[in-house]
Write an enzyme that holds these catalytic residues in place. Structure first.
Site, mmCIF file in Angstrom:
data_model
loop_
_atom_site.group_PDB
_atom_site.id
_atom_site.type_symbol
_atom_site.label_atom_id
_atom_site.label_comp_id
_atom_site.label_asym_id
_atom_site.label_seq_id
_atom_site.Cartn_x
_atom_site.Cartn_y
_atom_site.Cartn_z
ATOM 1 N N PRO A 16 4.913 134.624 -9.771
ATOM 2 C CA PRO A 16 5.555 133.339 -10.003
ATOM 3 C C PRO A 16 5.212 132.689 -11.337
ATOM 4 O O PRO A 16 4.068 132.742 -11.792
ATOM 5 C CB PRO A 16 5.060 132.471 -8.842
ATOM 6 C CG PRO A 16 3.890 133.175 -8.294
ATOM 7 C CD PRO A 16 4.089 134.638 -8.558
ATOM 8 N N ASN A 17 6.232 132.093 -11.908
ATOM 9 C CA ASN A 17 6.176 131.290 -13.144
ATOM 10 C C ASN A 17 6.069 132.130 -14.408
ATOM 11 O O ASN A 17 6.148 131.578 -15.507
ATOM 12 C CB ASN A 17 5.040 130.240 -13.080
ATOM 13 C CG ASN A 17 5.239 129.256 -11.960
ATOM 14 O OD1 ASN A 17 6.304 128.650 -11.870
ATOM 15 N ND2 ASN A 17 4.264 129.123 -11.082
ATOM 16 N N ARG A 24 6.364 127.771 -22.331
ATOM 17 C CA ARG A 24 5.421 126.682 -22.052
ATOM 18 C C ARG A 24 4.005 127.242 -22.243
ATOM 19 O O ARG A 24 3.781 128.432 -22.178
ATOM 20 C CB ARG A 24 5.554 126.193 -20.594
ATOM 21 C CG ARG A 24 6.888 125.601 -20.203
ATOM 22 C CD ARG A 24 7.116 124.217 -20.794
ATOM 23 N NE ARG A 24 6.000 123.307 -20.474
ATOM 24 C CZ ARG A 24 5.924 122.588 -19.356
ATOM 25 N NH1 ARG A 24 6.861 122.680 -18.441
ATOM 26 N NH2 ARG A 24 4.901 121.779 -19.141
ATOM 27 N N TYR A 29 -0.881 131.388 -22.875
ATOM 28 C CA TYR A 29 -0.157 132.622 -22.570
ATOM 29 C C TYR A 29 0.561 133.254 -23.764
ATOM 30 O O TYR A 29 1.180 134.312 -23.617
ATOM 31 C CB TYR A 29 0.849 132.367 -21.430
ATOM 32 C CG TYR A 29 0.183 131.924 -20.147
ATOM 33 C CD1 TYR A 29 -0.655 132.787 -19.449
ATOM 34 C CD2 TYR A 29 0.354 130.633 -19.646
ATOM 35 C CE1 TYR A 29 -1.284 132.389 -18.284
ATOM 36 C CE2 TYR A 29 -0.274 130.221 -18.474
ATOM 37 C CZ TYR A 29 -1.094 131.113 -17.801
ATOM 38 O OH TYR A 29 -1.721 130.715 -16.645
ATOM 39 N N ASN A 80 0.994 141.923 -12.378
ATOM 40 C CA ASN A 80 0.415 140.613 -12.658
ATOM 41 C C ASN A 80 0.929 139.700 -11.543
ATOM 42 O O ASN A 80 2.040 139.179 -11.623
ATOM 43 C CB ASN A 80 0.853 140.092 -14.025
ATOM 44 C CG ASN A 80 0.196 138.752 -14.329
ATOM 45 O OD1 ASN A 80 -0.379 138.119 -13.442
ATOM 46 N ND2 ASN A 80 0.278 138.309 -15.576
ATOM 47 N N ALA A 83 -0.342 133.502 -9.695
ATOM 48 C CA ALA A 83 -1.195 132.703 -8.794
ATOM 49 C C ALA A 83 -1.455 133.402 -7.459
ATOM 50 O O ALA A 83 -2.481 133.139 -6.808
ATOM 51 C CB ALA A 83 -0.559 131.334 -8.558
ATOM 52 N N ASP A 93 -2.559 143.746 1.232
ATOM 53 C CA ASP A 93 -2.217 144.684 2.310
ATOM 54 C C ASP A 93 -1.110 145.640 1.875
ATOM 55 O O ASP A 93 -1.168 146.844 2.165
ATOM 56 C CB ASP A 93 -1.780 143.927 3.573
ATOM 57 C CG ASP A 93 -2.940 143.251 4.295
ATOM 58 O OD1 ASP A 93 -4.106 143.572 3.993
ATOM 59 O OD2 ASP A 93 -2.666 142.401 5.158
ATOM 60 N N GLU A 104 -4.148 146.009 -12.370
ATOM 61 C CA GLU A 104 -3.914 144.563 -12.306
ATOM 62 C C GLU A 104 -4.037 143.992 -13.718
ATOM 63 O O GLU A 104 -4.985 144.323 -14.440
ATOM 64 C CB GLU A 104 -4.985 143.953 -11.382
ATOM 65 C CG GLU A 104 -4.968 142.448 -11.276
ATOM 66 C CD GLU A 104 -6.118 141.940 -10.389
ATOM 67 O OE1 GLU A 104 -6.807 142.753 -9.699
ATOM 68 O OE2 GLU A 104 -6.351 140.716 -10.402
ATOM 69 N N HIS A 106 -3.904 140.441 -16.198
ATOM 70 C CA HIS A 106 -3.810 138.992 -16.427
ATOM 71 C C HIS A 106 -3.771 138.748 -17.920
ATOM 72 O O HIS A 106 -4.627 139.285 -18.658
ATOM 73 C CB HIS A 106 -4.986 138.247 -15.796
ATOM 74 C CG HIS A 106 -5.011 138.446 -14.323
ATOM 75 N ND1 HIS A 106 -4.088 137.843 -13.499
ATOM 76 C CD2 HIS A 106 -5.777 139.242 -13.544
ATOM 77 C CE1 HIS A 106 -4.305 138.253 -12.268
ATOM 78 N NE2 HIS A 106 -5.322 139.102 -12.258
ATOM 79 N N ILE A 107 -2.816 137.968 -18.347
ATOM 80 C CA ILE A 107 -2.652 137.681 -19.774
ATOM 81 C C ILE A 107 -3.856 136.891 -20.274
ATOM 82 O O ILE A 107 -4.404 137.178 -21.338
ATOM 83 C CB ILE A 107 -1.335 136.900 -19.987
ATOM 84 C CG1 ILE A 107 -0.143 137.748 -19.541
ATOM 85 C CG2 ILE A 107 -1.190 136.455 -21.440
ATOM 86 C CD1 ILE A 107 1.150 136.954 -19.367
ATOM 87 N N ARG A 113 -11.699 130.580 -17.083
ATOM 88 C CA ARG A 113 -10.905 129.443 -16.629
ATOM 89 C C ARG A 113 -11.498 128.847 -15.344
ATOM 90 O O ARG A 113 -12.656 129.078 -15.035
ATOM 91 C CB ARG A 113 -9.448 129.890 -16.463
ATOM 92 C CG ARG A 113 -8.859 130.404 -17.782
ATOM 93 C CD ARG A 113 -7.408 130.824 -17.651
ATOM 94 N NE ARG A 113 -6.560 129.682 -17.336
ATOM 95 C CZ ARG A 113 -5.270 129.787 -17.004
ATOM 96 N NH1 ARG A 113 -4.708 130.991 -16.920
ATOM 97 N NH2 ARG A 113 -4.550 128.711 -16.745
HETATM 98 O O1 CA2 Z 1 -3.361 135.106 -16.931
HETATM 99 C C1 CA2 Z 1 -2.491 135.502 -16.144
HETATM 100 O O2 CA2 Z 1 -1.702 136.405 -16.420
HETATM 101 C C2 CA2 Z 1 -2.313 134.801 -14.792
HETATM 102 O O3 CA2 Z 1 -2.004 135.807 -13.824
HETATM 103 C C3 CA2 Z 1 -1.160 133.852 -14.960
HETATM 104 C C4 CA2 Z 1 -0.921 132.963 -13.745
HETATM 105 C C5 CA2 Z 1 -2.203 132.306 -13.280
HETATM 106 O O4 CA2 Z 1 -1.982 131.590 -12.067
HETATM 107 C C6 CA2 Z 1 -3.318 133.312 -13.065
HETATM 108 O O5 CA2 Z 1 -4.496 132.637 -12.688
HETATM 109 C C7 CA2 Z 1 -3.584 134.101 -14.341
HETATM 110 C C8 CA2 Z 1 0.078 131.870 -14.088
HETATM 111 C C9 CA2 Z 1 1.409 132.394 -14.536
HETATM 112 C C10 CA2 Z 1 2.217 131.250 -15.045
HETATM 113 O O6 CA2 Z 1 2.733 131.624 -16.281
HETATM 114 C C11 CA2 Z 1 3.186 130.653 -17.118
HETATM 115 C C12 CA2 Z 1 3.546 131.069 -18.363
HETATM 116 C C13 CA2 Z 1 3.986 130.142 -19.274
HETATM 117 C C14 CA2 Z 1 4.086 128.802 -18.914
HETATM 118 C C15 CA2 Z 1 3.720 128.410 -17.665
HETATM 119 C C16 CA2 Z 1 3.276 129.333 -16.735
#
Ligand code: CA2
Length: 152
Positions: A16-17, A24, A29, A80, A83, A93, A104, A106-107, A113
């Site tokens: 998600p997101n 953003r 990111y 990835n 959240a 699972d 896995e 994570h950017i 964090r």
């Molecule tokens: O660092 C990562 O890749 C995360 O998986 C990104 C997730 C966060 O909840 C994880 O803790 C770490 C959030 C993805 C949301 O991505 C956005 C990108 C641009 C603007 C807003 C959100």
């Protein structure tokens, strides 16, 4: 000469997101969009002799459905989970029912964090975890999948 059996695709799954990538919070990111990441992954996959299926969803069940699809149709998974990393036993699972390599990604460096980002359910299954390497992490993950698939 008959062609060798083509290898199954590597699923590159995004939670998600991540569709907001590059639009953003660039300080966390970066500036690349998810479309940029998909293109870079496709180009590298070709160099590595892999094919990919690149997906993003804002829905936990859709991620699970793609993981199930990969059980028959996928050679490996780069994920990835965003959240859902920190909350989803259901994704863990599903990954536990997949036999191939799982990396896995994570950017951001989740360990730099908030503490709620330090725990990952997915890491209990992942063969490798890449965090804090920006969007390059996806390409590092594909290289690792290629290495692991070459051993099988
Ligand atoms: O660092 C990562 O890749 C995360 O998986 C990104 C997730 C966060 O909840 C994880 O803790 C770490 C959030 C993805 C949301 O991505 C956005 C990108 C641009 C603007 C807003 C959100």
């Amino acid at each position: 000469m008959p062609n060798p059996t083509p290898r199954k695709p590597v699923y590159v799954l995004n939670g998600p997101n991540l569709n907001l990538l590059g639009k953003r919070q660039p300080e966390i990111y970066g500036h690349e969009t998810l479309e940029d990441v998909a293109e870079a992954c496709a180009a590298l996959a070709e160099d590595l002799g892999l094919t990919i299926r690149f997906h993003q969803t804002n829905h936990e069940g859709a991620l699970i459905d793609w993981i199930h699809q990969a059980r028959d149709q996928g050679a490996g998974i780069v994920i990835n989970p965003a959240a859902y990393t920190h909350t989803s036993v259901a994704i863990l699972d599903a990954l536990n029912a997949f036999d191939g390599p799982v990396i896995e990604v994570h950017i951001s460096n989740v360990h730099k964090r908030e503490t709620f980002r330090h725990h990952s359910y997915v890491s209990l299954r992942a063969d490798g975890v890449i965090a804090g390497c920006g969007t390059e992490g996806y390409r590092l993950a594909l290289r690792r999948i290629a290495t692991l698939l070459a051993k099988t």
